[in-house]
Scaffold this active site. Sequence first.
Site, PDB file in Angstrom:
ATOM      1  N   ASP A 131      21.191 -64.370  -3.904  1.00  0.00           N
ATOM      2  CA  ASP A 131      21.305 -65.748  -4.399  1.00  0.00           C
ATOM      3  C   ASP A 131      20.385 -66.669  -3.590  1.00  0.00           C
ATOM      4  O   ASP A 131      20.252 -67.854  -3.899  1.00  0.00           O
ATOM      5  CB  ASP A 131      22.767 -66.233  -4.390  1.00  0.00           C
ATOM      6  CG  ASP A 131      23.375 -66.244  -2.995  1.00  0.00           C
ATOM      7  OD1 ASP A 131      22.732 -65.762  -2.040  1.00  0.00           O
ATOM      8  OD2 ASP A 131      24.524 -66.732  -2.854  1.00  0.00           O
ATOM      9  N   SER A 132      19.693 -66.094  -2.599  1.00  0.00           N
ATOM     10  CA  SER A 132      18.617 -66.831  -1.921  1.00  0.00           C
ATOM     11  C   SER A 132      17.533 -67.218  -2.911  1.00  0.00           C
ATOM     12  O   SER A 132      16.679 -68.054  -2.603  1.00  0.00           O
ATOM     13  CB  SER A 132      18.021 -65.986  -0.788  1.00  0.00           C
ATOM     14  OG  SER A 132      17.657 -64.705  -1.270  1.00  0.00           O
TER      15      SER A 132
ATOM     16  N   ASP B 136      23.468 -60.142  -6.121  1.00  0.00           N
ATOM     17  CA  ASP B 136      24.449 -60.989  -5.444  1.00  0.00           C
ATOM     18  C   ASP B 136      25.396 -61.619  -6.448  1.00  0.00           C
ATOM     19  O   ASP B 136      24.962 -62.043  -7.522  1.00  0.00           O
ATOM     20  CB  ASP B 136      23.698 -62.140  -4.750  1.00  0.00           C
ATOM     21  CG  ASP B 136      23.922 -62.165  -3.260  1.00  0.00           C
ATOM     22  OD1 ASP B 136      24.926 -61.602  -2.796  1.00  0.00           O
ATOM     23  OD2 ASP B 136      23.065 -62.754  -2.564  1.00  0.00           O
TER      24      ASP B 136
ATOM     25  N   LYS C  13      26.727 -57.550  -4.463  1.00  0.00           N
ATOM     26  CA  LYS C  13      27.011 -57.950  -3.079  1.00  0.00           C
ATOM     27  C   LYS C  13      27.950 -59.150  -3.124  1.00  0.00           C
ATOM     28  O   LYS C  13      27.772 -60.061  -3.928  1.00  0.00           O
ATOM     29  CB  LYS C  13      25.727 -58.298  -2.323  1.00  0.00           C
ATOM     30  CG  LYS C  13      26.003 -58.728  -0.868  1.00  0.00           C
ATOM     31  CD  LYS C  13      24.756 -58.731  -0.025  1.00  0.00           C
ATOM     32  CE  LYS C  13      23.861 -59.917  -0.224  1.00  0.00           C
ATOM     33  NZ  LYS C  13      24.502 -61.242   0.021  1.00  0.00           N
TER      34      LYS C  13
ATOM     35  N   GLU D   6      29.896 -61.987  -0.568  1.00  0.00           N
ATOM     36  CA  GLU D   6      30.004 -62.570   0.775  1.00  0.00           C
ATOM     37  C   GLU D   6      31.468 -62.716   1.181  1.00  0.00           C
ATOM     38  O   GLU D   6      32.310 -63.091   0.366  1.00  0.00           O
ATOM     39  CB  GLU D   6      29.337 -63.954   0.799  1.00  0.00           C
ATOM     40  CG  GLU D   6      27.827 -63.897   0.695  1.00  0.00           C
ATOM     41  CD  GLU D   6      27.170 -65.256   0.947  1.00  0.00           C
ATOM     42  OE1 GLU D   6      27.847 -66.191   1.429  1.00  0.00           O
ATOM     43  OE2 GLU D   6      25.967 -65.360   0.659  1.00  0.00           O
TER      44      GLU D   6
ATOM     45  N   GLU E 275      24.882 -60.616   9.066  1.00  0.00           N
ATOM     46  CA  GLU E 275      23.878 -61.694   9.148  1.00  0.00           C
ATOM     47  C   GLU E 275      24.111 -62.594  10.354  1.00  0.00           C
ATOM     48  O   GLU E 275      25.235 -63.063  10.600  1.00  0.00           O
ATOM     49  CB  GLU E 275      23.896 -62.526   7.850  1.00  0.00           C
ATOM     50  CG  GLU E 275      22.905 -63.705   7.907  1.00  0.00           C
ATOM     51  CD  GLU E 275      22.526 -64.303   6.572  1.00  0.00           C
ATOM     52  OE1 GLU E 275      22.938 -63.773   5.525  1.00  0.00           O
ATOM     53  OE2 GLU E 275      21.785 -65.312   6.583  1.00  0.00           O
TER      54      GLU E 275
HETATM   55  O1  KIV Z   1      20.829 -63.909  -0.756  1.00  0.00           O
HETATM   56  C1  KIV Z   1      20.216 -63.162   0.014  1.00  0.00           C
HETATM   57  O2  KIV Z   1      19.007 -63.010  -0.066  1.00  0.00           O
HETATM   58  C2  KIV Z   1      20.977 -62.451   1.031  1.00  0.00           C
HETATM   59  C3  KIV Z   1      20.206 -61.675   2.062  1.00  0.00           C
HETATM   60  C4  KIV Z   1      19.487 -62.572   2.963  1.00  0.00           C
HETATM   61  C5  KIV Z   1      21.055 -60.705   2.763  1.00  0.00           C
HETATM   62  O3  KIV Z   1      22.160 -62.509   1.036  1.00  0.00           O
END
Ligand code: KIV
Length: 303
Positions: A60-61, A99, A129, A131, A198
């Site tokens: 989600d970056s 994510d 993924k 969090e 992280e």
């Molecule tokens: O959203 C993302 O890119 C991440 C990574 C930095 C692990 O969670």
Amino acid sequence: MSAVPSAGNGKITVPSILERKSRVPSQNSTAGKITCLTAYDYPTARLLDEAGVDILLVGDSVGMAVLGYESTLPVTLDEMLHHTRAVRRATRHALLVADMPYGSFHVSLDESVRNAVRLVKEGGAEAVKVEGGERRIELIARLVEAEIPVMGHVGLTPQSVNALGGFHVQGKTGDAARQVERDARAVEAAGAFAVVLESMPRELAARITEKLRIPTIGIGAGPDCDGQVLVIHDLLGFGEGRRPKFVRKYADLAGEISRAVGAFRDDVKAGAFPSDAESYHSAAELREQEGPQGLKPLRKVTV
Ligand code: KIV
């Protein structure tokens, strides 16, 4: 090569990632370390996949790296699906993880499972993924039960930026370190196949890596994790703003793009682009008809 795993086709799978944990011979060895990079679009994903990166993470970056948001919080499930589909089309070899964005797993377990299923069914993700640590035990277990492999993410979790009061290194005090360790163990116990660690002291990440049976993928967590992940824009020097200390910039793409675009602008203004060789030409017989005034009309037009 098909993107569907079958014995011996070289496709990275969830079991093959798990296997790598047992193959890492010692903390200081680099053999068997897992490589993970973020990817958000087709051409970049194709290059990363061809380069042999093990895991492509549609993080989600994307919100900050590509969409211009100030945090990852505004990223929607539809935006994640759009980018995951693009990466899916390019990915043959790597494991594709997407994510779950903020808000997509916070309302109810049923809705969370539905959203994760969309990432798999419509986006083509092979895992999601999530969090959070202890608080996500039930969710991770439900996703695993629904045949969706889960990568955990503990330590600094950017979706908690408001609760944490900013992007800070986590686990620096004894109590905080114990909490991060409990979070990592909880994620493993719930059935995750790997966990991102992280922004935490390398000593803490090393201890967690030593204790867990699933691979740890570090970002700002030192060299002793079972693998490393970076945001691709940071690695390529294509980001903006201050770079965290854990980022190694392997290229200066922003500088290279500015140079190339500046050269294009100057050439166009000076009439140096396009050249004759970069232009199409009329057929020879047509050129003969072309006087200084251009093509003669084929028939007289009366208005
Ligand atoms: O959203 C993302 O890119 C991440 C990574 C930095 C692990 O969670």
